[in-house]
Design an enzyme around this catalytic site. Structure first.
Site, PDB file in Angstrom:
ATOM      1  N   ARG A   1     -15.348  -4.415 -20.752  1.00 32.41           N
ATOM      2  CA  ARG A   1     -16.517  -4.946 -19.992  1.00 32.41           C
ATOM      3  C   ARG A   1     -16.349  -4.241 -18.514  1.00 32.41           C
ATOM      4  O   ARG A   1     -15.502  -3.625 -17.972  1.00 32.41           O
ATOM      5  CB  ARG A   1     -16.567  -6.318 -19.595  1.00 32.41           C
ATOM      6  CG  ARG A   1     -16.795  -7.064 -21.089  1.00 32.41           C
ATOM      7  CD  ARG A   1     -16.564  -8.683 -20.876  1.00 32.41           C
ATOM      8  NE  ARG A   1     -15.004  -9.036 -20.619  1.00 32.41           N
ATOM      9  CZ  ARG A   1     -14.652 -10.276 -20.592  1.00 32.41           C
ATOM     10  NH1 ARG A   1     -15.609 -11.334 -20.373  1.00 32.41           N
ATOM     11  NH2 ARG A   1     -13.298 -10.459 -20.397  1.00 32.41           N
TER      12      ARG A   1
ATOM     13  N   GLU B   1     -15.904 -18.870 -12.570  1.00 28.79           N
ATOM     14  CA  GLU B   1     -15.380 -19.876 -13.438  1.00 28.79           C
ATOM     15  C   GLU B   1     -15.744 -21.249 -12.941  1.00 28.79           C
ATOM     16  O   GLU B   1     -15.685 -22.331 -13.461  1.00 28.79           O
ATOM     17  CB  GLU B   1     -14.346 -19.907 -14.414  1.00 28.79           C
ATOM     18  CG  GLU B   1     -13.221 -20.042 -13.449  1.00 28.79           C
ATOM     19  CD  GLU B   1     -12.644 -19.029 -12.365  1.00 28.79           C
ATOM     20  OE1 GLU B   1     -11.328 -18.992 -12.247  1.00 28.79           O
ATOM     21  OE2 GLU B   1     -13.069 -17.843 -12.871  1.00 28.79           O
TER      22      GLU B   1
END
Length: 372
Positions: free
Chosen positions: A15, A118
């Site tokens: 990614r 997160e």
């Protein structure tokens, strides 16, 4: 602001923190964007595409870190990257600090301002920057588990969907949140016999309405958990406590009750794992066996489907990146308390309560940072 995006260096991490389209948006807002050469290769994004978007291609990660005021990544900075962080620099990425004291110590020492995807919250609740990767990981967990169940990989030799005349495999999903829901969707779609465990009556009700007779739901107490784990061919660990280390719900003693060659996939491994016998693995060497039970504990599962994951991630991370770049981190966080919840480390201090608690460190409230 100068925004930099280095190439990811974690094992088999394909990614990238910024797509060419995201780079174009930042440039359109008047910011300078630095992209390490080949940073987008894992999603088939060439240096030329980034250049066409207005970004500047640089030769090394060291140059990105040296020049950028904000570094945008995907995975937590690796040890060599942490050495390049500097006082006052903004780091915007996944961190997962609670089970990682070494990284936390290095980020504190760096003096960087570290905002973790997160722990950013959403107006309607939930963790919107974690959600797309949870969706990916939940779906991948069933693919990975189905593969690990093959005899050649050490598994029981069970086909999850079965065939006419042969019962399907049994799947136990521990946790009915985003990961668990997506894992259950995939397992049900394959024709498996699926049971989802959760402690929230509201979550269980929603799951019951959605799946109807296609999946069973159980309240997650010790007795029900032990029974479902013992009966399962595949156990998916999908438990999350925001910012904190995952609880160890499946003990080593419980492995003795399981079928030999059963598979456990720990999607909570980024937060330390929810199985007592879990330890992080890589895409290079994803599985290991404990007491005859196959464990799959890859800590960056979505990296295996990098193009899907990167675009899904950029959809939710870019708006905040733009606000941080436009306003500066302090003003952006002051205006948005949900983004402020993402502040994990600032000025050599831990600013997330769960991280500080789990690691036994002093806690400084984010409000202190914003008022400084």
């Amino acid at each position: 602001m100068i925004v930099g995006c280095p190439r990811e260096i974690k094992n088999h991490e394909y990614r990238v923190g910024l797509t060419p389209e995201s780079a174009r948006e930042l440039v359109a807002h008047g910011h300078e964007v630095l992209i390490e050469t080949q940073a987008g290769a894992g999603i088939d994004a060439s240096d030329a595409e980034y250049s066409d978007a207005g970004a500047t291609i640089v030769g090394t990660a060291a140059e990105v870190f040296a020049r950028a005021e904000m570094v945008v990544k995907v995975k937590e900075p690796q040890p060599d990257e942490r050495k390049m962080l500097r006082e006052g620099q903004i780091l915007y990425t996944y961190l997962h600090l609670a089970p990682d004291p070494d990284q936390t110590r290095d980020l504190i020492a760096s003096g960087a301002t570290c905002i973790a995807y997160e722990t950013v919250t959403g107006p309607g609740g939930g963790l919107p920057l974690l959600k797309p990767m949870s969706q990916v990981a939940g779906r991948m967990s069933v693919q990975a588990g189905a593969s690990a169940l093959e005899k050649a990989h050490g598994g029981r030799g069970v086909l999850l969907g079965g065939v006419p005349g042969v019962a399907p495999g049994k799947v136990a999903v521990i946790g009915g949140g985003v990961v668990g829901f997506n894992a259950a969707q995939m397992a049900v779609g394959l024709g498996a016999d699926v049971t989802i465990l959760d402690r929230s009556p509201e979550v269980l009700e929603k799951l019951g309405h959605y799946f109807e007779a296609r999946a069973k739901t159980r309240f997650s107490n010790n007795a029900n958990l032990a029974e479902c784990v013992a009966d399962a061919d595949l156990v998916i660990g999908a438990v999350l406590v925001p910012g904190a280390a995952a609880p160890k719900l499946v003990t080593r003693a419980m492995l003795a009750t399981m079928k030999q060659g059963a598979v456990m996939v720990d999607v909570a491994i980024d937060q330390g794992g929810c199985f007592e016998t879990s330890h992080a693995t890589t895409h290079d060497d994803p599985i290991y066996t404990v007491d005859g039970i196959v464990h799959y504990c890859v800590a960056n599962m979505p990296g295996g489907v990098a193009r899907t994951s990167t675009y899904a991630l950029n959809n939710v991370t870019l708006p905040h990146a733009l606000r941080i770049a436009d306003l500066g981190w302090k003003e952006a966080l002051a205006r948005d308390p949900h983004l402020a919840n993402g502040l994990n480390v600032w000025n050599h201090q831990v600013t997330h309560k769960a991280v500080a608690r789990d690691l036994g460190l002093d806690y400084t409230a984010a409000e202190t940072a914003l008022a400084a």
